[in-house]
Design a protein around this motif. Structure first.
Motif, PDB file in Angstrom:
ATOM      1  N   SER A 131       1.042   4.120  -2.895  1.00 23.49           N
ATOM      2  CA  SER A 131       0.729   5.513  -2.576  1.00 23.49           C
ATOM      3  C   SER A 131       1.855   6.454  -2.967  1.00 23.49           C
ATOM      4  CB  SER A 131       0.427   5.655  -1.082  1.00 23.49           C
ATOM      5  OG  SER A 131      -0.709   4.897  -0.732  1.00 23.49           O
ATOM      6  N   LYS A 168       0.835  -1.217   0.000  1.00 18.63           N
ATOM      7  CA  LYS A 168       0.000   0.000   0.000  1.00 18.63           C
ATOM      8  C   LYS A 168       0.863   1.258   0.000  1.00 18.63           C
ATOM      9  CE  LYS A 168      -4.205  -1.616   2.356  1.00 18.63           C
ATOM     10  NZ  LYS A 168      -5.082  -1.411   3.530  1.00 18.63           N
ATOM     11  N   ASP A 226      -1.738   8.345  -6.999  1.00 15.02           N
ATOM     12  CA  ASP A 226      -2.666   9.002  -6.077  1.00 15.02           C
ATOM     13  C   ASP A 226      -3.712   7.977  -5.670  1.00 15.02           C
ATOM     14  OD1 ASP A 226      -4.044  10.789  -4.595  1.00 15.02           O
ATOM     15  OD2 ASP A 226      -4.733  12.032  -6.256  1.00 15.02           O
ATOM     16  N   MET A 227      -3.570   7.403  -4.482  1.00 13.07           N
ATOM     17  CA  MET A 227      -4.385   6.274  -4.047  1.00 13.07           C
ATOM     18  C   MET A 227      -5.333   6.646  -2.911  1.00 13.07           C
ATOM     19  SD  MET A 227      -3.178   3.791  -5.973  1.00 13.07           S
ATOM     20  CE  MET A 227      -3.993   2.409  -5.163  1.00 13.07           C
ATOM     21  N   ASP A 279      -6.996   4.490   0.197  1.00 13.62           N
ATOM     22  CA  ASP A 279      -7.034   3.224   0.923  1.00 13.62           C
ATOM     23  C   ASP A 279      -8.433   3.028   1.501  1.00 13.62           C
ATOM     24  OD1 ASP A 279      -6.680   0.978   2.461  1.00 13.62           O
ATOM     25  OD2 ASP A 279      -4.898   1.723   3.511  1.00 13.62           O
TER      26      ASP A 279
END
Length: 391
Positions: A130, A126, A134-135, A137
């Protein structure tokens, strides 16, 4: 969709962690390989330079290349992190770790499912994602592609539901208060081209009926979770542009229906109900062709599972036609089979190479019956229970 259900089946069986992530502004991450220009956006023109164009440095929504460039960027990232792309499905990635744990990542455009035994390794992935994209969660997976995910980790059960989607469909077509029925299609009900609008008045009236939209909405439910309506959706979808394996069940073209269901570890992961491409001259031939089509799916599933680290020691394909089984196992030339196209003899090769076992199943215990013909209420309930449909 089959790959996602297969991974979810593994998650349930091995009680893995299941996390979900979403990529923001997905198609803006792609790198361009060509020189592309665009007109200045309306309202953002530069004074005195209105006739000039902009040279794109990054991909944009609306470009034909955008989806491909996003995938290439993501694929390159995953390879750099030591993940292996599955040959069976290029949107599924795996990585094994020294402690014996592993991670499986499924990508569906901008949605990601991440499954693994070690939560710390998932957190590392993760963080890596990131740092490059541009993530967002989303934590433990609760919904994917309109399917609600419910887990009982103590019982090692995972359930998919489209209840909310189906309610929206009912609202859309003003059917919230309709009376439910026991089966999706009555045995006496047959569709034919003869029932299509003939006069101009009938065509005008039919144009006001949202037939295609209704069928399309049902089709999405069928593809995701509701295999119990597969045969019915197949029947009504044959008249999408102008509003039927039982032997010659298609009353217009006299073609039979192929239907199969695959269950892995108690989880239904793949199914199909569709007209055969040829006109079978007998029920045996129709069953033989269906077995061949089903064997292709089994080989693909075997490969996918092996790439995910779950090699199957023995894969069994069941048919309720003893004659079709004999025909598949007998490679000797027979005058009654010489008209069958060579590609439908593929199953003989797979049997000779021991890639699968073909065995008999009694019709009363065959859940695929509901995929090929109209069945009575009790049989539909039995078939639905066998494939894990509740309610």
């Amino acid at each position: 969709m089959t790959s996602i259900r297969t991974v979810l089946g593994i998650v349930a069986a091995e009680n893995l962690h299941l996390e979900q992530l979403d990529v923001k502004t997905t198609f803006l991450h792609g790198d361009l390989e060509e020189e592309l220009y665009m007109q200045q956006p309306e309202g953002y023109e530069v004074k005195g330079k209105e006739e000039m164009v902009c040279k794109l440095k990054k991909s944009l929504y609306g470009l034909k290349q955008a989806p491909r460039q996003w995938y290439k960027k993501f694929d390159s990232f995953m390879m750099e992190q030591g993940y292996i792309r599955c040959h069976s499905d290029h949107c599924v990635y795996t990585k094994k770790f020294e402690d014996g744990s592993y991670i499986i990542l499924c990508l569906y455009v901008d949605d990601m499912l991440v499954a693994g035994k070690n939560m710390q390794e998932i957190k590392v992935l993760k963080k890596q994602l990131s740092e490059s994209f541009d993530m967002k969660d989303l934590g433990a997976a609760r919904q994917i592609l309109g399917m609600r995910i419910t887990r009982d980790r103590k019982e090692q059960k995972l359930t998919l539901s489209q209840e909310e989607y189906i309610k929206k469909v009912l609202d859309m077509f003003n059917m919230q208060d309709v009376k439910p029925v026991g089966t999706p299609l009555a045995g006496h009900f047959k569709l034919s081209k003869e029932q299509c609008p003939m006069t101009e008045q009938e065509r005008n009236q039919m144009s006001k009926v949202p037939y295609s939209s209704a069928v399309g909405s049902l089709m999405y439910a069928m593809v995701c979770t509701r295999l119990d309506i597969a045969h019915t959706v197949g029947a009504v979808s044959r008249f999408m542009s102008d509003p039927d394996s039982d032997m010659a069940g298609d009353v217009d073209n006299r073609r039979s229906t192929t239907g199969y269901i695959y269950i892995i570890g108690g989880t239904t992961v793949s199914w199909i109900s569709r007209l055969q491409k040829l006109v079978a001259l007998s029920t045996i031939e129709a069953e033989y062709v269906a077995a061949t089509e089903a064997s292709k799916e089994m080989i693909w599933l075997q490969q996918l599972l092996e790439e995910l680290g779950h090699k199957q020691e023995e894969c069994k394909l069941h048919s309720d036609s003893q004659s079709a089984i004999h025909l598949a196992k007998n490679s000797a030339f027979h005058s009654r089979t010489k008209h069958i196209q060579l590609r439908y003899h593929f199953i003989r090769t797979t049997l000779e190479e021991d890639k699968l076992k073909l065995e008999k199943i009694h019709t009363s215990q065959n859940p695929a019956d509901m995929m090929t013909k109209v069945v009575i209420r009790d049989k539909l309930k039995l078939c639905s229970a066998l494939v894990g449909i509740r309610g």
